[in-house]
Design a protein around this motif. Structure first.
Motif, PDB file in Angstrom:
ATOM      1  N   GLY A  23       0.821  -1.209   0.000  1.00  0.00           N
ATOM      2  CA  GLY A  23       0.000   0.000   0.000  1.00  0.00           C
ATOM      3  C   GLY A  23       0.856   1.260   0.000  1.00  0.00           C
ATOM      4  N   ARG A  44       2.923  -7.731   8.748  1.00  0.00           N
ATOM      5  CA  ARG A  44       2.514  -9.054   9.224  1.00  0.00           C
ATOM      6  C   ARG A  44       3.055 -10.185   8.371  1.00  0.00           C
ATOM      7  NH1 ARG A  44      -3.667  -8.139   9.315  1.00  0.00           N
ATOM      8  NH2 ARG A  44      -2.804  -6.983   7.576  1.00  0.00           N
ATOM      9  N   ILE A  69       1.600  -5.601  14.830  1.00  0.00           N
ATOM     10  CA  ILE A  69       1.727  -4.437  15.720  1.00  0.00           C
ATOM     11  C   ILE A  69       0.694  -4.425  16.849  1.00  0.00           C
ATOM     12  CG2 ILE A  69       2.867  -2.970  14.017  1.00  0.00           C
ATOM     13  CD1 ILE A  69       0.111  -1.541  13.651  1.00  0.00           C
ATOM     14  N   ASN A  95       2.251   4.197  10.026  1.00  0.00           N
ATOM     15  CA  ASN A  95       1.455   4.119   8.795  1.00  0.00           C
ATOM     16  C   ASN A  95       0.466   2.951   8.801  1.00  0.00           C
ATOM     17  OD1 ASN A  95       1.023   4.129   5.657  1.00  0.00           O
ATOM     18  ND2 ASN A  95       1.991   2.149   6.097  1.00  0.00           N
TER      19      ASN A  95
HETATM   20  N1  NAD Z   1      -5.608   4.266   1.003  1.00  0.00           N
HETATM   21  C1  NAD Z   1      -6.374   5.277   1.394  1.00  0.00           C
HETATM   22  O1  NAD Z   1      -7.290   5.697   0.679  1.00  0.00           O
HETATM   23  C2  NAD Z   1      -6.132   5.971   2.693  1.00  0.00           C
HETATM   24  C3  NAD Z   1      -6.906   7.092   2.959  1.00  0.00           C
HETATM   25  C4  NAD Z   1      -6.706   7.789   4.130  1.00  0.00           C
HETATM   26  C5  NAD Z   1      -5.755   7.362   5.033  1.00  0.00           C
HETATM   27  N2  NAD Z   1      -5.019   6.273   4.767  1.00  0.00           N
HETATM   28  C6  NAD Z   1      -4.026   5.898   5.773  1.00  0.00           C
HETATM   29  O2  NAD Z   1      -2.783   5.614   5.164  1.00  0.00           O
HETATM   30  C7  NAD Z   1      -2.126   4.554   5.861  1.00  0.00           C
HETATM   31  C8  NAD Z   1      -1.794   3.446   4.897  1.00  0.00           C
HETATM   32  O3  NAD Z   1      -2.996   3.013   4.286  1.00  0.00           O
HETATM   33  P1  NAD Z   1      -3.032   1.969   3.089  1.00  0.00           P
HETATM   34  O4  NAD Z   1      -4.224   2.282   2.297  1.00  0.00           O
HETATM   35  O5  NAD Z   1      -1.706   1.876   2.444  1.00  0.00           O
HETATM   36  O6  NAD Z   1      -3.344   0.631   3.915  1.00  0.00           O
HETATM   37  P2  NAD Z   1      -3.086  -0.896   3.495  1.00  0.00           P
HETATM   38  O7  NAD Z   1      -4.138  -1.673   4.210  1.00  0.00           O
HETATM   39  O8  NAD Z   1      -3.003  -1.033   2.025  1.00  0.00           O
HETATM   40  O9  NAD Z   1      -1.679  -1.181   4.124  1.00  0.00           O
HETATM   41  C9  NAD Z   1      -1.519  -1.163   5.509  1.00  0.00           C
HETATM   42  C10 NAD Z   1      -0.203  -1.801   5.866  1.00  0.00           C
HETATM   43  O10 NAD Z   1      -0.191  -2.005   7.281  1.00  0.00           O
HETATM   44  C11 NAD Z   1       0.093  -3.361   7.540  1.00  0.00           C
HETATM   45  N3  NAD Z   1      -0.638  -3.809   8.724  1.00  0.00           N
HETATM   46  C12 NAD Z   1      -1.972  -3.794   8.916  1.00  0.00           C
HETATM   47  N4  NAD Z   1      -2.252  -4.353  10.089  1.00  0.00           N
HETATM   48  C13 NAD Z   1      -1.083  -4.720  10.648  1.00  0.00           C
HETATM   49  C14 NAD Z   1      -0.733  -5.380  11.850  1.00  0.00           C
HETATM   50  N5  NAD Z   1      -1.647  -5.761  12.748  1.00  0.00           N
HETATM   51  N6  NAD Z   1       0.572  -5.592  12.103  1.00  0.00           N
HETATM   52  C15 NAD Z   1       1.510  -5.225  11.216  1.00  0.00           C
HETATM   53  N7  NAD Z   1       1.242  -4.603  10.052  1.00  0.00           N
HETATM   54  C16 NAD Z   1      -0.042  -4.369   9.775  1.00  0.00           C
HETATM   55  C17 NAD Z   1      -0.372  -4.115   6.324  1.00  0.00           C
HETATM   56  O11 NAD Z   1       0.282  -5.344   6.220  1.00  0.00           O
HETATM   57  C18 NAD Z   1       0.004  -3.153   5.215  1.00  0.00           C
HETATM   58  O12 NAD Z   1       1.368  -3.296   4.865  1.00  0.00           O
HETATM   59  C19 NAD Z   1      -3.087   4.137   6.968  1.00  0.00           C
HETATM   60  O13 NAD Z   1      -2.714   4.781   8.158  1.00  0.00           O
HETATM   61  C20 NAD Z   1      -4.445   4.638   6.514  1.00  0.00           C
HETATM   62  O14 NAD Z   1      -5.292   4.954   7.586  1.00  0.00           O
HETATM   63  C21 NAD Z   1      -5.178   5.556   3.612  1.00  0.00           C
END
Ligand code: NAD
Ligand code: GCO
Length: 256
Positions: A23, A44, A69, A95
């Motif tokens: 992501g 993870r 985490i 993140n």
């Molecule tokens: N994509 C969006 O539209 C969006 C919008 C607003 C905010 N965000 C924020 O941006 C950040 C990244 O979002 P994203 O869309 O890339 O998310 P994603 O779900 O694609 O990726 C999240 C990452 O965190 C890791 N992760 C999740 N749970 C975990 C755990 N328990 N232990 C270890 N690792 C864990 C996942 O493996 C992954 O690598 C987040 O904080 C999200 O709130 C994203």
């Protein structure tokens, strides 16, 4: 990936990213590697293929530590391992998050606790774990990812939006407490960023069109659109910015 900016102080910096293997996090890892930073990240699932590709493409190999985490002891151990390998953490990027959809009336205590443990609790304890090392370094920068979802009053994931809002409160309090140690704490609130997961799970043509309607700028955001803002908040370029939430959303949330 093509980036415009170079932040000289990030070269050699010890950076720790949660969820840096997929992501937006994967783009953040690449962005910091391209600045010459020493990057450690947790996730993870096994990220060896991603780490190998990053080394091949950037000439700089990140350190991957497998860790859930929600296990705070494991998260602290991962931070200690990263600091041992790269020196005290100077930049923390919180993140990792999980925006799993849920209905208010269906939420059980276990789900609520699970959601807060990823989306809020881990953020706090990661901050707590890096602060002593940042004090040793004479300062540091923490970037806490949140979301515009709570600012928009979005429905469909109230546990997530609650945590997103909490991240801003935590950010301001820690910024005040550790400002005298030259530790800066800021939040970064992306808009809708079209990661593979978002495209796969939630991005229907109607939802995409409706969201674009609300943006001032009429392009969808990609993960790389979030990278340079994060580098800026991490770098001394933003040395007098702390306790803020930087919104990177194409102009959905327009202030004033
Ligand atoms: N994509 C969006 O539209 C969006 C919008 C607003 C905010 N965000 C924020 O941006 C950040 C990244 O979002 P994203 O869309 O890339 O998310 P994603 O779900 O694609 O990726 C999240 C990452 O965190 C890791 N992760 C999740 N749970 C975990 C755990 N328990 N232990 C270890 N690792 C864990 C996942 O493996 C992954 O690598 C987040 O904080 C999200 O709130 C994203
Ligand atoms: O991470 C988030 O906050 C959500 O997963 C996304 O769904 C978008 O932010 C939201 O759709 C914006 O309207």
């Amino acid at each position: 990936m093509d980036f415009n900016a170079t932040f000289h102080d990030l070269s050699g910096a010890s950076v720790f990213i949660t969820g840096g293997g997929s992501g937006i996090g994967a783009s953040l890892t690449e962005g910091f590697l391209r600045q010459g930073a020493k990057v450690a990240f947790v996730g993870r699932s096994d990220a060896t293929a991603f780490v190998d590709r990053m080394e091949a493409e950037t000439g700089n190999r990140p350190l991957f530590i497998q860790c859930d985490i929600t296990d705070i002891a494991a998260l602290k151990a991962a931070i200690a391992q990263a600091a041992e390998a790269h020196g005290p953490i100077g930049v923390l990027v919180n993140n990792a998050a999980n925006d799993q959809r849920h209905e208010t009336l269906d939420v059980e205590e276990d789900f609520w606790d699970w959601s807060q443990s990823i989306n809020l609790k881990a953020y706090f304890f990661a901050c707590q774990a890096v602060i002593p090392g940042m004090k040793e370094l004479g300062g540091g920068s923490i970037v806490n990812f949140t979301s515009i979802s709570y600012m928009m009053g979005n429905t469909g994931y109230p546990a997530y939006t609650t945590a997103n809002s909490g991240i801003n409160g935590m950010t301001r309090s820690l910024a005040r407490e550790f400002g005298p140690d030259r530790i800066r704490v800021n939040a970064l609130a992306p808009g809708w960023v079209l990661t593979e997961k978002q495209l796969d799970k939630w991005a229907t043509p109607e939802a995409l069109a409706g969201h674009l309607e609300r943006q001032c700028l009429k392009d969808h955001l990609a993960p790389q659109d979030i990278v340079e803002s994060t580098l800026f908040l991490s770098s001394k370029t933003s040395r007098m910015i702390s306790g803020q939430a930087l919104v990177v959303d194409g102009g959905v949330v327009v202030s004033g």
